[in-house]
Design a protein around this motif. Structure first.
Motif, PDB file in Angstrom:
ATOM      1  N   ARG A   1       0.930  -1.257  -0.047  1.00 16.27           N
ATOM      2  CA  ARG A   1       0.020  -0.057  -0.107  1.00 16.27           C
ATOM      3  C   ARG A   1       0.732   1.327  -0.118  1.00 16.27           C
ATOM      4  O   ARG A   1       1.899   1.268   0.821  1.00 16.27           O
ATOM      5  CB  ARG A   1      -0.896   0.049   1.160  1.00 16.27           C
ATOM      6  N   VAL A   2       0.542   2.207  -0.822  1.00 11.36           N
ATOM      7  CA  VAL A   2       1.222   3.593  -1.052  1.00 11.36           C
ATOM      8  C   VAL A   2       0.231   4.598  -0.558  1.00 11.36           C
ATOM      9  O   VAL A   2      -0.878   4.659  -0.997  1.00 11.36           O
ATOM     10  CB  VAL A   2       1.758   3.733  -2.296  1.00 11.36           C
ATOM     11  N   ILE A   3       0.671   5.458   0.463  1.00  9.78           N
ATOM     12  CA  ILE A   3      -0.133   6.547   1.185  1.00  9.78           C
ATOM     13  C   ILE A   3       0.778   7.621   1.024  1.00  9.78           C
ATOM     14  O   ILE A   3       1.975   7.646   1.640  1.00  9.78           O
ATOM     15  CB  ILE A   3      -0.509   6.080   2.645  1.00  9.78           C
ATOM     16  N   LEU A   4       0.136   8.864   0.372  1.00 12.85           N
ATOM     17  CA  LEU A   4       0.637  10.171   0.266  1.00 12.85           C
ATOM     18  C   LEU A   4      -0.018  10.799   1.303  1.00 12.85           C
ATOM     19  O   LEU A   4      -1.182  11.177   1.077  1.00 12.85           O
ATOM     20  CB  LEU A   4       0.659  10.576  -0.979  1.00 12.85           C
ATOM     21  N   ILE A   5       0.807  11.740   2.148  1.00  9.89           N
ATOM     22  CA  ILE A   5       0.270  12.491   3.221  1.00  9.89           C
ATOM     23  C   ILE A   5      -0.023  14.030   2.402  1.00  9.89           C
ATOM     24  O   ILE A   5       0.949  14.642   2.099  1.00  9.89           O
ATOM     25  CB  ILE A   5       1.069  12.731   4.396  1.00  9.89           C
ATOM     26  N   THR A   6      -1.181  14.383   2.314  1.00 14.64           N
ATOM     27  CA  THR A   6      -1.343  15.930   1.667  1.00 14.64           C
ATOM     28  C   THR A   6      -1.703  16.887   2.543  1.00 14.64           C
ATOM     29  O   THR A   6      -1.602  16.521   3.806  1.00 14.64           O
ATOM     30  CB  THR A   6      -2.186  15.457   0.613  1.00 14.64           C
ATOM     31  N   SER A   7      -2.443  17.826   2.130  1.00 15.04           N
ATOM     32  CA  SER A   7      -2.870  18.805   2.937  1.00 15.04           C
ATOM     33  C   SER A   7      -4.153  19.490   2.418  1.00 15.04           C
ATOM     34  O   SER A   7      -4.494  19.324   1.305  1.00 15.04           O
ATOM     35  CB  SER A   7      -2.000  20.314   3.053  1.00 15.04           C
ATOM     36  N   GLY A   8      -5.098  19.552   3.406  1.00 12.26           N
ATOM     37  CA  GLY A   8      -6.248  20.619   2.903  1.00 12.26           C
ATOM     38  C   GLY A   8      -6.273  21.703   2.407  1.00 12.26           C
ATOM     39  O   GLY A   8      -7.015  22.243   1.551  1.00 12.26           O
ATOM     40  N   GLY A   9      -4.882  22.192   2.350  1.00 12.21           N
ATOM     41  CA  GLY A   9      -4.670  23.569   1.506  1.00 12.21           C
ATOM     42  C   GLY A   9      -4.588  23.335   0.086  1.00 12.21           C
ATOM     43  O   GLY A   9      -4.823  24.420  -0.582  1.00 12.21           O
ATOM     44  N   MET A  10      -4.723  22.093  -0.384  1.00 10.28           N
ATOM     45  CA  MET A  10      -4.544  21.799  -1.839  1.00 10.28           C
ATOM     46  C   MET A  10      -5.914  22.489  -2.274  1.00 10.28           C
ATOM     47  O   MET A  10      -6.164  22.669  -3.504  1.00 10.28           O
ATOM     48  CB  MET A  10      -4.448  20.521  -2.027  1.00 10.28           C
ATOM     49  N   TYR A  11      -7.060  22.568  -1.197  1.00  8.66           N
ATOM     50  CA  TYR A  11      -8.239  22.958  -1.944  1.00  8.66           C
ATOM     51  C   TYR A  11      -8.338  24.267  -2.534  1.00  8.66           C
ATOM     52  O   TYR A  11      -9.311  24.772  -3.378  1.00  8.66           O
ATOM     53  CB  TYR A  11      -9.402  22.689  -0.756  1.00  8.66           C
ATOM     54  N   THR A  12      -7.346  24.851  -1.993  1.00 16.40           N
ATOM     55  CA  THR A  12      -7.473  26.449  -2.560  1.00 16.40           C
ATOM     56  C   THR A  12      -6.685  26.452  -3.968  1.00 16.40           C
ATOM     57  O   THR A  12      -6.801  27.618  -4.334  1.00 16.40           O
ATOM     58  CB  THR A  12      -6.541  27.450  -1.415  1.00 16.40           C
ATOM     59  N   GLN A  13      -5.943  25.563  -4.407  1.00 14.47           N
ATOM     60  CA  GLN A  13      -5.163  25.528  -5.692  1.00 14.47           C
ATOM     61  C   GLN A  13      -5.614  24.848  -6.739  1.00 14.47           C
ATOM     62  O   GLN A  13      -5.877  23.759  -6.339  1.00 14.47           O
ATOM     63  CB  GLN A  13      -3.760  25.336  -5.233  1.00 14.47           C
TER      64      GLN A  13
ATOM     65  N   ALA B   1       3.846  29.076   1.005  1.00 14.73           N
ATOM     66  CA  ALA B   1       2.402  28.498   1.067  1.00 14.73           C
ATOM     67  C   ALA B   1       1.808  28.128  -0.003  1.00 14.73           C
ATOM     68  O   ALA B   1       1.251  26.896  -0.184  1.00 14.73           O
ATOM     69  CB  ALA B   1       1.700  29.349   2.140  1.00 14.73           C
ATOM     70  N   THR B   2       1.735  29.073  -1.197  1.00 15.61           N
ATOM     71  CA  THR B   2       1.226  28.647  -2.251  1.00 15.61           C
ATOM     72  C   THR B   2       1.849  27.464  -3.042  1.00 15.61           C
ATOM     73  O   THR B   2       1.320  26.410  -3.384  1.00 15.61           O
ATOM     74  CB  THR B   2       0.959  29.934  -3.296  1.00 15.61           C
TER      75      THR B   2
END
Length: 303
Positions: free
Chosen positions: A161-173, A189-190
Motif C-alpha cells: 500500500r502506498v499512502i501520500l500525506i497531503t494537505s487540506g490547503g490543496m483545496y485552494t489551488q 505556502a502557495t
C-alpha cells in the motif's frame, strides 16, 4: 454531521472533528498484530506526523524504516520510539527525498516485500529553493521524489500500500501551469498547496499504473507538529487550542495501511472516509491539464 464538519473546515479539521468522528470507529480499528511480520517505510519520520505514523504502524506489529534526511539527528526519535514500543523493530535510513540521486541509491538498498510505503516528508521554504537536480523544492519533495521512490520499489510493493500525506490547503489551488515556479513571484505556502494539489490529482493515475497495489492520499487535518510551527507560527499560535495531536493526525494513515480488506484504491481520505477532491469550481482540472502534469512530473522524476 460528518459532511457538515468536512465542508465547514474549521471544526472538521481540528480536534473537534476528530473527537466527534472517532466515536464511530472502535469496530473499524485494525486488529491487534495485523501488521506482524510486515515491513513499513515512512519518510519524514523524525518528528510530528511521520513519527506518530511510525509508532502506530509499529504498535500493530510492523518493522518500520524511519527515512530521514540526517540520520545523526534521529537518535532521540529512535530512542523514544524504542522506549515507548520496546518489542518493535525500527531502522533509521538516511535519504533526502528531494534528491532524486539519493532516492535511487536508497531504493537500491531496500530488499524484500514492503507492505506500506508512506510518503510523509514535507517542506515549506520561505524562498524558492532548488533540489540538487534543479527542481523547485516542494515539488521535488512532495511529488517527484515520492513518484520515483514508488516506481523503484514497484517490485517490492506487489501486495503493498502506498499512502501520500497531503494537505487540506490543496483545496485552494488548481493544478499549476508553472509547477517549478520559474515564471512568477514565489510564495512558500502557495507552492506547498500547489504541490499537494498535484499529489491528489495524480493519485488515481498512479493507482491505475500500480494496480493491484493500493494507492491513496490522505490529509491529517490541522495537527500540532514542528513542521507546522516552523512554517506557519502565526497560524499555530492562533489555532493551538484546537489543533490535533500528531497521533490524531496520523490515525487515518495507519488505518489505511492496516485495515482489512483494503479500502478502494486511488481515493482521497480524511478521518477514515473518502472526501471530495474539489470544493471550488476554479480548482477543477481538465483532462488535458491532468495529463500534462502527470507527464511532466514523471519525466522530471526520471521515470
Amino acid at each position: 454531521m460528518d459532511t457538515l464538519l468536512d465542508r465547514t473546515v474549521i471544526p472538521g479539521y481540528t480536534r473537534i472533528g476528530y473527537g466527534l468522528r472517532s466515536r464511530s470507529w472502535p469496530s473499524d480499528d485494525p486488529a491487534p498484530g495485523s501488521l506482524a511480520g510486515k515491513t513499513a517505510v515512512v519518510t519524514g519520520a523524525r518528528s510530528g506526523l511521520g513519527k506518530a505514523t511510525a509508532a502506530g504502524l509499529a504498535r500493530l506489529g510492523a518493522a518500520v524504516h524511519l527515512v530521514v534526511r540526517d540520520a545523526s539527528r534521529a537518535a532521540d526519535t529512535l530512542a523514544e520510539l524504542q522506549r515507548d514500543i520496546p518489542d518493535a523493530t525500527f531502522v533509521v535510513d538516511e535519504c533526502d527525498i528531494s534528491d532524486l540521486d539519493a532516492v535511487r541509491r536508497y531504493a537500491a538498498g531496500l530488499t524484500g516485500p514492503i507492505h506500506a510505503l508512506v510518503h510523509n516528508a514535507g517542506v515549506m521554504p520561505a524562498r524558492r529553493t532548488e533540489s540538487p537536480q534543479g527542481h523547485e523544492l516542494t515539488l521535488a519533495t512532495h511529488v517527484l521524489g515520492p513518484l520515483l521512490l514508488t516506481e523503484l520499489l514497484r517490485p517490492n510493493l506487489t501486495d503493498g500500500r502506498v499512502i501520500l500525506i497531503t494537505s487540506g490547503g490543496m483545496y485552494t489551488q488548481p493544478l499549476p501551469a508553472d509547477p517549478e515556479y520559474r515564471d512568477e513571484p514565489y510564495r512558500g505556502a502557495t507552492a506547498y498547496a500547489r504541490s499537494k494539489r498535484i499529489q491528489v490529482a495524480v493519485t488515481p493515475l498512479l493507482a491505475a499504473d500500480l494496480a493491484p497495489t493500493f494507492v491513496a492520499t490522505t490529509h491529517p487535518g490541522w495537527s500540532e507538529t514542528p513542521g507546522l510551527t516552523d512554517s506557519l507560527p502565526g497560524f499555530t499560535k492562533l489555532t493551538k487550542p484546537f489543533l490535533r495531536t500528531p497521533e490524531e493526525g496520523a490515525d487515518t494513515t495507519v488505518w489505511l495501511a492496516a485495515t482489512q480488506p483494503a479500502p478502494p484504491t486511488g481515493k482521497f481520505w480524511h478521518d477514515r472516509r473518502t472526501r471530495p477532491t474539489h470544493y471550488l469550481k476554479r480548482t477543477q482540472e481538465s483532462p488535458e491539464a491532468l495529463d500534462a502534469i502527470w507527464t511532466y512530473c514523471r519525466r522530471a522524476a526520471g521515470i
